[in-house]
Motif scaffolding. Structure first.
Motif, PDB file in Angstrom:
ATOM      1  N   UNK A 159      -1.554   8.361  12.221  1.00  0.00           N
ATOM      2  CA  UNK A 159      -2.431   9.478  11.898  1.00  0.00           C
ATOM      3  C   UNK A 159      -3.830   9.017  11.515  1.00  0.00           C
ATOM      4  N   UNK A 160      -3.914   7.908  10.763  1.00  0.00           N
ATOM      5  CA  UNK A 160      -5.225   7.392  10.359  1.00  0.00           C
ATOM      6  C   UNK A 160      -6.002   6.895  11.575  1.00  0.00           C
ATOM      7  N   UNK A 161      -5.320   6.220  12.499  1.00  0.00           N
ATOM      8  CA  UNK A 161      -5.996   5.700  13.708  1.00  0.00           C
ATOM      9  C   UNK A 161      -6.439   6.850  14.606  1.00  0.00           C
ATOM     10  N   UNK A 162      -5.615   7.900  14.676  1.00  0.00           N
ATOM     11  CA  UNK A 162      -5.941   9.037  15.523  1.00  0.00           C
ATOM     12  C   UNK A 162      -6.979   9.961  14.882  1.00  0.00           C
ATOM     13  N   UNK A 191      12.075  -1.442  -1.173  1.00  0.00           N
ATOM     14  CA  UNK A 191      12.345  -0.941   0.172  1.00  0.00           C
ATOM     15  C   UNK A 191      11.244   0.031   0.602  1.00  0.00           C
ATOM     16  N   UNK A 192      10.704  -0.186   1.803  1.00  0.00           N
ATOM     17  CA  UNK A 192       9.654   0.671   2.362  1.00  0.00           C
ATOM     18  C   UNK A 192      10.228   1.422   3.549  1.00  0.00           C
ATOM     19  N   UNK A 193       9.979   2.712   3.612  1.00  0.00           N
ATOM     20  CA  UNK A 193      10.371   3.509   4.773  1.00  0.00           C
ATOM     21  C   UNK A 193       9.315   3.272   5.861  1.00  0.00           C
ATOM     22  N   UNK A 194       9.649   2.404   6.801  1.00  0.00           N
ATOM     23  CA  UNK A 194       8.690   2.028   7.840  1.00  0.00           C
ATOM     24  C   UNK A 194       8.335   3.198   8.759  1.00  0.00           C
ATOM     25  N   UNK A 195       9.288   4.081   9.025  1.00  0.00           N
ATOM     26  CA  UNK A 195       8.989   5.231   9.895  1.00  0.00           C
ATOM     27  C   UNK A 195       7.866   6.079   9.298  1.00  0.00           C
ATOM     28  N   UNK A 196       7.961   6.354   7.996  1.00  0.00           N
ATOM     29  CA  UNK A 196       6.901   7.146   7.344  1.00  0.00           C
ATOM     30  C   UNK A 196       5.580   6.383   7.314  1.00  0.00           C
ATOM     31  N   UNK A 197       5.649   5.093   7.062  1.00  0.00           N
ATOM     32  CA  UNK A 197       4.425   4.280   7.010  1.00  0.00           C
ATOM     33  C   UNK A 197       3.746   4.235   8.377  1.00  0.00           C
ATOM     34  N   UNK A 198       4.536   4.046   9.427  1.00  0.00           N
ATOM     35  CA  UNK A 198       3.981   4.007  10.788  1.00  0.00           C
ATOM     36  C   UNK A 198       3.337   5.345  11.144  1.00  0.00           C
ATOM     37  N   UNK A 256      -2.529   3.497   3.915  1.00  0.00           N
ATOM     38  CA  UNK A 256      -1.352   2.671   3.657  1.00  0.00           C
ATOM     39  C   UNK A 256      -1.027   2.651   2.164  1.00  0.00           C
ATOM     40  N   UNK A 257      -2.030   2.419   1.344  1.00  0.00           N
ATOM     41  CA  UNK A 257      -1.814   2.377  -0.107  1.00  0.00           C
ATOM     42  C   UNK A 257      -1.316   3.730  -0.612  1.00  0.00           C
ATOM     43  N   UNK A 258      -1.915   4.811  -0.138  1.00  0.00           N
ATOM     44  CA  UNK A 258      -1.496   6.144  -0.573  1.00  0.00           C
ATOM     45  C   UNK A 258      -0.047   6.410  -0.181  1.00  0.00           C
ATOM     46  N   UNK A 259       0.337   6.019   1.026  1.00  0.00           N
ATOM     47  CA  UNK A 259       1.716   6.241   1.469  1.00  0.00           C
ATOM     48  C   UNK A 259       2.695   5.399   0.660  1.00  0.00           C
ATOM     49  N   UNK A 260       2.350   4.150   0.391  1.00  0.00           N
ATOM     50  CA  UNK A 260       3.245   3.309  -0.406  1.00  0.00           C
ATOM     51  C   UNK A 260       3.384   3.856  -1.823  1.00  0.00           C
ATOM     52  N   UNK A 261       2.303   4.337  -2.389  1.00  0.00           N
ATOM     53  CA  UNK A 261       2.369   4.939  -3.734  1.00  0.00           C
ATOM     54  C   UNK A 261       3.204   6.216  -3.708  1.00  0.00           C
TER      55      UNK A 261
END
Length: 102
Positions: free
Chosen positions: A96-99, A84-91, A56-61
């Motif tokens: 991917x991390x859970x899988x 503004x956060x792109x929720x689609x990319x974050x999700x 999550x931190x890496x994606x937000x950065x």
């Protein structure tokens, strides 16, 4: 301690019999397996939590680096996110991390 009559339930446990049957400090095999599973599950949960936090931190950065005018990240005593956060990319990153993805 006097021997108990057959069929009579003793008032106190027979520690000598228990020690000779189960060992003085050994757990029964079922207890060992349950303890092992619990420790493994706890460790796996901690690893998943760490992987999720890192992802999550890496994606937000990454998002902040791509558009610094829309999103800023500060990570001193935690994480401060402004913008503004792109929720689609974050999700997608979280899934991917859970899988178990990269």
């Amino acid at each position: 301690m006097e021997p108990e009559a057959e069929g009579v339930i003793p008032k106190e446990p027979n520690r000598e019999l228990a020690a000779s049957t189960f060992g003085s400090s050994k757990r029964a095999p079922a207890q060992e397996r349950a303890t092992s599973r619990a420790l493994h599950a706890d460790g796996a949960l901690r690893m998943l939590e760490e992987k999720l936090k890192e992802s999550i931190v890496a994606e937000l950065k990454r998002q902040a680096a791509n558009d610094p005018n829309s999103l800023s990240i500060e990570s001193s005593d935690g994480l401060i996110v402004k913008g503004r956060i792109d929720l689609d990319d974050l999700v997608m990153v979280i899934a991917g991390a859970v899988a178990g993805g990269p």
